[in-house]
Each structure stands twice: as C-alpha cells, then as structure tokens.
Enzyme design. Structure first.
Site, PDB file in Angstrom:
ATOM      1  N   HIS A  69       0.812  -1.219   0.000  1.00 41.85           N
ATOM      2  CA  HIS A  69       0.000   0.000   0.000  1.00 41.85           C
ATOM      3  C   HIS A  69       0.848   1.274   0.000  1.00 41.85           C
ATOM      4  CE1 HIS A  69       0.484  -0.196   4.507  1.00 41.85           C
ATOM      5  NE2 HIS A  69       0.511   1.126   4.356  1.00 41.85           N
ATOM      6  N   GLY A  71       3.706   6.799   7.830  1.00 44.96           N
ATOM      7  CA  GLY A  71       5.088   6.902   7.372  1.00 44.96           C
ATOM      8  C   GLY A  71       5.946   5.754   7.847  1.00 44.96           C
ATOM      9  N   ASN A  72       5.505   5.039   8.891  1.00 47.04           N
ATOM     10  CA  ASN A  72       6.228   3.857   9.370  1.00 47.04           C
ATOM     11  C   ASN A  72       5.928   2.620   8.531  1.00 47.04           C
ATOM     12  OD1 ASN A  72       6.191   5.195  12.506  1.00 47.04           O
ATOM     13  ND2 ASN A  72       7.992   4.019  11.893  1.00 47.04           N
ATOM     14  N   SER A  73       4.856   2.662   7.746  1.00 46.40           N
ATOM     15  CA  SER A  73       4.452   1.482   6.979  1.00 46.40           C
ATOM     16  C   SER A  73       5.581   0.993   6.077  1.00 46.40           C
ATOM     17  CB  SER A  73       3.237   1.818   6.115  1.00 46.40           C
ATOM     18  OG  SER A  73       2.091   2.040   6.906  1.00 46.40           O
ATOM     19  N   LEU A 102      -5.970 -22.631  -4.146  1.00 46.43           N
ATOM     20  CA  LEU A 102      -7.203 -23.405  -4.043  1.00 46.43           C
ATOM     21  C   LEU A 102      -8.290 -22.906  -4.983  1.00 46.43           C
ATOM     22  CD1 LEU A 102      -7.721 -24.020  -0.199  1.00 46.43           C
ATOM     23  CD2 LEU A 102      -7.375 -25.746  -1.968  1.00 46.43           C
ATOM     24  N   GLY A 103      -8.325 -21.608  -5.230  1.00 47.62           N
ATOM     25  CA  GLY A 103      -9.375 -21.049  -6.055  1.00 47.62           C
ATOM     26  C   GLY A 103     -10.656 -20.832  -5.273  1.00 47.62           C
ATOM     27  N   VAL A 104     -10.526 -20.339  -4.022  1.00 47.84           N
ATOM     28  CA  VAL A 104     -11.704 -20.065  -3.201  1.00 47.84           C
ATOM     29  C   VAL A 104     -11.541 -18.717  -2.508  1.00 47.84           C
ATOM     30  CG1 VAL A 104     -12.243 -22.494  -2.755  1.00 47.84           C
ATOM     31  CG2 VAL A 104     -10.712 -21.256  -1.211  1.00 47.84           C
ATOM     32  N   THR A 105     -12.644 -18.137  -2.108  1.00 47.24           N
ATOM     33  CA  THR A 105     -12.650 -16.946  -1.249  1.00 47.24           C
ATOM     34  C   THR A 105     -13.218 -17.383   0.092  1.00 47.24           C
ATOM     35  OG1 THR A 105     -13.027 -15.514  -3.148  1.00 47.24           O
ATOM     36  CG2 THR A 105     -13.469 -14.592  -0.968  1.00 47.24           C
ATOM     37  N   ASP A 150       0.082  -7.668   1.306  1.00 56.07           N
ATOM     38  CA  ASP A 150       0.549  -6.290   1.464  1.00 56.07           C
ATOM     39  C   ASP A 150       2.077  -6.203   1.515  1.00 56.07           C
ATOM     40  OD1 ASP A 150       0.339  -3.571   1.631  1.00 56.07           O
ATOM     41  OD2 ASP A 150      -0.245  -3.511   3.749  1.00 56.07           O
TER      42      ASP A 150
END
Length: 505
Positions: free
Chosen positions: A211, A314-316, A375-378, A241
């Site tokens: 991000h 800013g720490n991200s 796997l192809g799943v949510t 992320d």
C-alpha cells in the site's frame, strides 16, 4: 698567707669547710695514746707542753687537736667501688634485646615492603583497567564508524543487544520511500505518499508494504545518508501487502532476517522508520503484545503481530526488530482514534510476521510475482459465538469458489467449512493460508471440510496462483480540470464509494 691558708697547706679551716667524710663533733679532750713516744724518738716525736708525749702526726696538716676519725680508733674503710663486670647474663639480655630489635626492625621493614607492594599492585591494576577502558573506547569508536552496535547503556544478556545497539547496527539499513501518485496537466504533483522500507540485499533490493507504492507513478528510495535513488517496482502481493523494489546501487548494508515464530509475548521489539514522512531514522521501542491478530488492511484480512511500539503514518513498510537486531516483522498498521464510548486508542500497532512473507519475497525477487499453491476459493473467518451456538466446528468458511479451479474440481462448494488441508489443522483463514505455503503448484493432498454437519475428506490437486492476483493497481486517472458531471462523479466515487447506492442522484 690569707686566712684560708693559715694551716700552711692551702686547706680551709675545719670550722669553715668541714671535712665531707666526718661530720663536725663537739670538741673534747684528745685521747691519750699508749705507745711510748719519747721527746727525742727517732721518728721525731716531741714532748707536749705538759711533758706528755706528742702524737707522731701532731704537726700533720690535717690534725687540729682532735681525732679526725671521731670516736673511731682506726681509720674507716672507704666503700669499695664495684667494677663493671660484663657478665654473660648481661650479654645474653643484650643479645636478646638486639635480636628483638633486629627482628622487630625486619618485621616493620617487611610490613612496609608488603604495603608498598600492595600499593604498587593496586596502581598496576588501576592502570590496567584504564588501558582496558581506553581500548574499549577505541574499539567502540571504530564500531560507530562502521555502523555496528555500541552502547554505554547497561549490558544486555549474551547474544542480545540493547535498543541503542539495535539502532546502531541497523539504522543504515532502513530507508524512506517517497511515491508520486498523480500529476496535473501542468506537471505539478497533486498526490504523493511516504513510507519506510529496509534493504534486503547489498545489490539494491528493498522490501516495503504494497500500500506504500500502490498506484504510484514514480517511487524514490532515500537512504540514511540522504542519497536518493529512483526505484523500480519489481513486484508486489496485494493479499499479503508486500512489495519489493530495486535501486541501482551496490555494497548497501543489508538487514539480517530473523524468525517471528520464535517471538514470545512480552519480548522487547524495536521499530525504525520514517514517521510522518519527515522524521527519518526514528526509533521506537516496545513489547510484543500479541500474535496471530487478524487485521483488515486495504480490504484484506492479514495475520499480524501486535506491539505497543509507536507506529505512525510513514512507518508502513519499515522493519520490526527483535533484540538480536534481526527483522521479525514489517510494520504495517495501527489502531487510532476513539472507541464507541469515546475512549482514545493508544499503543496498538501491527506488523506482518516475517515468517509469513519470506517465500513471497523470494518469489518477487526471482520472478516478479508470487507462485505457490492455489485453491481457487474466497474464504472468511467464522463467528465463534455463532459456531458455539449451532455446534459448528471452527474453520475457514468458503464464500465463493472459482470456476474450474482446484477446489471446484474437488467438489468444494460455497458455505462449506474447511477444517484441514493435508496434515495441517485449519480453524480460520490464516491457518488455511499458512497451510498452503507448505505446498507447491501441482501437489496432490487431501482437504477436509464440513457440509451440513458432516465431515468429508477428498483428494485435491493444487493449482498455481494466477499472476493477475499479484499485479498492483495502476494509478488512477488524474482529477479532471474540466468535464461533464459523469466524469467528476466517477472520479470522486473511486475515493468515497457509491454513497448514493447503485443509482446516481
């Protein structure tokens, strides 16, 4: 003659200076001697005035008509003077005294010498300590120059560092990241972001959060020495992320990677980063407050570590260190603001465990995208209260199934609850994600799931993760300087969502 010489021998009269050997006595008639002295005796004695015999020493200068020895008929014996005899007793005593003096003197001298030696030894020890301290200062100065750890704070246990030593060891390995998101038609920056990162390799690979660089048109990396490099986005993983950048530089100070699995609640941790995009190389210190926290960031739920080390905007993307100076996490998010009751939220920060993303980072460096089993799943986590109320086992709840994916081919359906993959138990989506990291694309294993209260187990062959799941979002179109209503609506709707539902006002 004068009056003191009237006796003819220069001796004073007895009435003036009495003889010291005979105290003066009252005068009395001189005693008569029985020896027959005649007037014409050969020894010269003469007759006295009365015709008696005169003592032979009557004219002696010490005679004065009386017996010089008082009532004694013979001269008294003078007291004998005792001669000084150096007897063997005295010599023995003298010898003993001399010996005692010699021994005492030697003892005193020995004590004095011993005291002097002790003083010299103490001085030598003090000098040795001063030399040791000076050598340590010189070594510390050399370590400072090389960026290694040195601290005057209390010593840490063997194998561990103090916070100041962690900082000295790693500050040059932490970077600031600046991203330009969009420009206007005049070329002016209208949106930009900032974050942190850390140097992964000496040849310029840098790790940060996805991000931080999401939608950026240009990314720059600023080192601790203020040198700035334009960076290329090698690849990123939206779901975890994580992003990897590359700058053209060599001989950079790379970090050492540790293990987040070995962390214990209460362990001290250190965060170094670029808070607010201005305070570069800032260190904050705290403790590990929790593990396996499911945190939603960017619309994705990620397993994270919790810490009370201060983490700000800013720490991200910056590193979280253990007290060995090893990276154990990537600082990513924080809770802030107030609760529903108005209480302020403080000291709740989160970092992605480094063990969860090592394989992802390796894939990004080598391939530019993340491979691995798919796997192809949510899925989503279950509500523990609901599971307890309906006596449903905890697992990863399947929301949707990708058509013709590995799960679809195995017969998995939406609303199934995955409770196991291979030999690994699954109680939530994090467990399922971690279990998948133990497999590669093409592997065949088993998957256990609950459907209608019945446990089932089937065989499944895992697919490879599609590349399009790793592609970062492209930068949005710039804000229109002119245009119709629809163009303005579409622009703001991307930032604020469809606040009017599916219908435009």
């Amino acid at each position: 003659m004068n009056s003191q010489d009237n006796n003819g021998y220069g001796l004073p009269d007895e009435d003036q200076n009495p003889t010291p050997h005979a105290p003066q006595q009252p005068q009395q008639a001189a005693p008569q001697y029985s020896a027959p002295y005649s007037a014409a005796s050969p020894n010269g004695a003469q007759s006295g005035p009365a015709g008696g015999q005169v003592p032979p020493y009557a004219n002696a200068p010490y005679m004065n008509g009386q017996n010089p020895w008082g009532n004694e008929s013979y001269p008294p014996q003078r007291p004998k003077k005792h001669k000084k005899h150096h007897s063997w007793n005295k010599r023995l005593v003298a010898g003993i005294l001399v010996g005692a003096l010699v021994v005492g003197g030697c003892s005193i001298a020995g004590v004095a010498v011993a005291n002097h030696m002790n003083m010299m030894k103490a001085d030598m020890n003090q000098m040795s300590q001063q030399i040791h301290d000076l050598k340590k200062q010189l070594d510390d100065t050399a370590r400072i120059a090389s960026g290694n750890s040195v601290s005057g704070s209390p010593a840490a246990p063997d194998g561990y560092l103090t916070p100041s030593q962690v900082y000295a060891k790693n500050v040059n390995s932490v970077v600031a990241i600046s991203s330009v998101i969009s420009h206007d038609r005049m070329g002016q920056v209208v949106a930009q972001g900032s974050g942190s990162g850390f140097i992964l390799t000496e040849n310029g690979y840098v790790v940060t959060n996805h991000h931080v660089i999401e939608g950026a048109e240009k990314v720059s990396v600023i080192l601790s020495d203020k040198n700035e490099y334009e960076a290329k986005v090698v690849g990123s993983d939206v779901g975890n992320d994580v992003a990897v950048l590359k700058i053209e530089a060599e001989g950079l100070p790379a970090v050492t990677l540790g293990s987040s699995t070995d962390l214990l609640i209460g362990d001290m941790v250190v965060a170094i980063g670029n808070p607010l995009g201005e305070l570069t190389s800032t260190q904050t210190v705290g403790y590990l407050c929790g593990k396996d926290r499911d945190v939603t960031t960017g619309g994705t739920v990620i397993n994270m570590l919790q810490t009370d080390a201060a983490i700000n905007a800013g720490n991200s993307g910056g590193p979280l260190f253990n007290m060995k100076g090893e990276v154990v996490g990537i600082t990513t998010a924080k809770y802030s603001g107030t609760t529903g009751s108005g209480a302020s939220i403080e000291g709740i920060g989160f970092a992605i465990p480094i063990d969860d993303v090592l394989g992802i980072v390796d894939d990004l460096v080598e391939l530019g995208y993340v491979t691995g089993a798919y796997l192809g799943v949510t899925v989503q986590d279950m509500d523990p209260k609901a599971a307890s109320m309906y006596d449903i086992p905890m697992g990863a709840y399947i929301v949707s199934v990708a058509e013709n994916g590995s799960a679809d081919r195995a017969g998995i359906q939406a609303k199934d609850i995955v409770v196991g993959l291979g030999e690994y138990e699954v109680k939530n989506r994090t467990d399922l994600t971690r279990a998948l990291r133990h497999f590669e694309a093409g592997d065949t294993t088993t998957i256990a799931y609950i459907r209608s209260g019945v446990r089932n187990e089937v065989s499944i062959t895992l697919d490879e993760k599609p590349k399009d799941l790793n592609v970062p979002k492209q930068s949005e179109a710039p804000m229109p300087s002119e245009g119709n209503y629809d163009e303005w609506f579409d622009y703001f709707n991307r930032f604020f969502g469809n606040i009017f539902g599916n219908q435009r006002p």
